[in-house]
Design a protein around this motif. Structure first.
Motif, PDB file in Angstrom:
ATOM      1  N   VAL A 174      38.371  41.668  45.022  1.00  0.00           N
ATOM      2  CA  VAL A 174      37.543  40.388  45.743  1.00  0.00           C
ATOM      3  C   VAL A 174      36.570  40.678  46.610  1.00  0.00           C
ATOM      4  CG1 VAL A 174      38.063  38.393  47.085  1.00  0.00           C
ATOM      5  CG2 VAL A 174      39.769  39.149  45.369  1.00  0.00           C
ATOM      6  N   THR A 175      36.971  41.373  47.512  1.00  0.00           N
ATOM      7  CA  THR A 175      35.782  41.585  48.722  1.00  0.00           C
ATOM      8  C   THR A 175      34.699  42.828  48.128  1.00  0.00           C
ATOM      9  OG1 THR A 175      37.208  43.294  49.881  1.00  0.00           O
ATOM     10  CG2 THR A 175      37.092  40.914  50.642  1.00  0.00           C
ATOM     11  N   GLY A 178      34.206  41.681  36.880  1.00  0.00           N
ATOM     12  CA  GLY A 178      33.120  41.041  37.142  1.00  0.00           C
ATOM     13  C   GLY A 178      32.434  41.347  38.512  1.00  0.00           C
ATOM     14  N   PHE A 179      31.010  40.896  38.475  1.00  0.00           N
ATOM     15  CA  PHE A 179      30.262  41.051  39.848  1.00  0.00           C
ATOM     16  C   PHE A 179      30.086  42.558  40.281  1.00  0.00           C
ATOM     17  CE2 PHE A 179      31.368  36.820  39.380  1.00  0.00           C
ATOM     18  CZ  PHE A 179      30.016  36.344  39.299  1.00  0.00           C
ATOM     19  N   LYS A 202      37.685  36.255  41.619  1.00  0.00           N
ATOM     20  CA  LYS A 202      37.766  37.442  42.294  1.00  0.00           C
ATOM     21  C   LYS A 202      36.468  37.925  43.374  1.00  0.00           C
ATOM     22  CE  LYS A 202      41.730  39.575  40.523  1.00  0.00           C
ATOM     23  NZ  LYS A 202      42.671  39.291  41.660  1.00  0.00           N
ATOM     24  N   GLY A 203      35.420  38.588  42.652  1.00  0.00           N
ATOM     25  CA  GLY A 203      34.304  39.329  43.252  1.00  0.00           C
ATOM     26  C   GLY A 203      33.227  38.065  43.621  1.00  0.00           C
ATOM     27  N   PRO A 232      37.996  31.288  48.086  1.00  0.00           N
ATOM     28  CA  PRO A 232      38.417  31.011  46.661  1.00  0.00           C
ATOM     29  C   PRO A 232      37.505  30.273  45.720  1.00  0.00           C
ATOM     30  CG  PRO A 232      39.406  29.675  48.252  1.00  0.00           C
ATOM     31  CD  PRO A 232      38.283  30.457  48.891  1.00  0.00           C
ATOM     32  N   LEU A 233      36.883  30.834  44.547  1.00  0.00           N
ATOM     33  CA  LEU A 233      35.951  30.366  43.453  1.00  0.00           C
ATOM     34  C   LEU A 233      36.299  30.909  42.444  1.00  0.00           C
ATOM     35  CD1 LEU A 233      33.867  28.213  43.342  1.00  0.00           C
ATOM     36  CD2 LEU A 233      32.128  29.935  43.748  1.00  0.00           C
TER      37      LEU A 233
END
Length: 430
Positions: free
Chosen positions: A52-53, A245-246, A269-270, A276-277
């Motif tokens: 995520v981060t 992704g990302f 996640k990223g 949260p999106l």
């Protein structure tokens, strides 16, 4: 500040037992490639909140954007009173996702929501019921996405019955199936045609690199062949890029590694630096097949999360985090391969970019599915790593894969320290 022991005692009294944690420590702060617990202990972060981060915790642009947005307004519901931030995120997704065609997006809160809505859209657009998924897949924890997910424990056990018209076929798993990409695709396509029939398939849903299933990278040629069959069958090809992704795999999206242009792509996640999106992005004619009001949700595309996403994407561009992921692989993969050469329990090093893994097996033992998995040693290595100060995760259908998901902004020193701790954990455990 309460200690971790005190917080754990409070937790035991009020938090449901089904919500578990990897480590017993409670976080007080995190930045770069490290986090610090309430007892002052620092951890090298090889988890990134499960990919995520990517831009790091408390990334400066994200913090600034969130603070500014909170001061303006926190929520209106885009379905009631729209705002520019939602539109701007959709513009970025149209530009960044693979495929030079007109696209539309819809925003949600979580990866599971994105996958569930992608299935809804595909069924609506095609008028067909069947969804094809793959062995070892993970797509979420809602009822529909649990039906799409392969692994029983801990995800599915006791939660059925699940949604119907879901069909599972064989995934390309080079370590275990011994097939080339085209061979594995032909086998999977044969299963689809026999079990489902191409005319009944609304969508084929696949992770370009599997996440919870064990960071399985399909053999070259598998994904293009599956995508080509899907197109010929008149179905929708959905790439679940929620974990990949990302910039995570060294490109903005893992689909790009083999030139895929998914009809629909799910992201989460990223995308937003920890807020949260999620999104479904895809061909305009497929996305717009759904009637007005057919998609949405109270919090989907919340303005604060959208502001964070725009700042995260700007950070990814400015710092070229796709290149950073490739740099992480260039440093980490040789270290992991050297570790595998020392420890026969490591059957394979695999992954792409900053999404790397080692599969742990019982040396010299094989069965019909290939090398015999060793989840006991895997768990012991992870536990030892945690005790040494390295936060990492396990995964895999058999619970025998150790995965590395560092923030893409991790420093060379932090990366080196984390890899050294992993080596120590194997040396003292495996």
């Amino acid at each position: 500040m309460p200690s971790s022991a005190e917080l754990h005692e409070r937790r035991s009294a009020v938090v449901a037992r089904g919500v578990s944690s990897m480590i017993p420590s409670y976080v007080s702060s995190a930045s770069g490639g490290t986090m610090t617990d309430v007892d002052g202990r620092e951890w090298v972060d090889f988890a990134a909140g499960i990919a995520v981060t990517n831009v790091g915790n408390a990334a400066p642009r994200v913090v600034e954007a969130v603070r500014a947005q909170v001061e303006r307004f926190t929520h209106t519901c885009f379905m009631i009173a729209p705002y520019e931030q939602y539109v701007a995120v959709c513009e970025e997704l149209a530009a960044l996702t693979p495929g030079d065609f007109e696209k539309r997006s819809a925003l949600f809160n979580s990866g599971a929501e994105a996958v569930e809505n992608a299935v809804k859209i595909a069924r609506h657009a095609t008028g067909r019921p069947a969804i094809v998924v793959f062995d070892h897949a993970y797509h979420g924890r809602t009822n529909l996405t649990l039906a799409l997910t392969a692994k029983v424990m801990p995800y599915k056990q006791g939660f059925g019955p699940f949604a119907g018209e879901i069909y599972r076929v064989s995934m390309s798993y080079p370590l275990r199936d011994g097939r080339s990409g085209p061979q594995a695709a032909a086998y999977a396509i044969g299963q689809i045609e026999k079990m489902v029939g191409g005319a009944n398939v609304a969508a084929v849903l696949i992770e370009p690199v599997q996440g919870e299933g064990g960071f399985v990278v399909p053999a070259e040629g598998f994904l293009p062949a599956i995508a080509a069959w899907t197109k010929a069958a008149g179905a929708v090809f959905i790439a679940d890029e929620i974990q990949t992704g990302f910039c995570r795999t060294g490109s903005w999206f893992a689909s790009e590694h083999e030139g895929l242009e998914p009809d629909l792509i799910t992201t989460a996640k990223g995308i937003a630096g920890g807020l949260p999106l999620a999104a479904v992005t895809g061909r305009a004619e497929i996305m717009d097949s759904v009637h007005p009001g057919g998609l949405g949700g109270t919090y989907g595309g919340n303005p604060i999360a959208c502001a964070a996403a725009l700042a995260s994407i700007e950070t990814m561009r400015e710092l070229d985090l796709a290149a950073a992921a490739r740099r992480i692989e260039a440093v980490a993969r040789p270290r992991l391969e050297a570790l595998a050469a020392k420890h026969p329990s490591i059957a394979e090093v695999r992954g792409r970019g900053a999404m790397l893994a080692v599969e742990v097996v019982i040396p010299g033992e094989d069965d019909a599915a290939g090398p015999v998995p060793d989840p006991v040693t895997t768990a012991a290595v992870a536990k030892t790593a945690h005790e040494l100060g390295l936060l990492l995760l396990t995964c895999g259908t058999y619970g025998n894969v150790i995965r590395l998901l560092p923030p893409l902004i991790i420093s060379d020193e932090e990366l080196d320290r984390g890899l050294t701790l992993l080596e120590q954990a194997f040396s003292t455990t495996a």
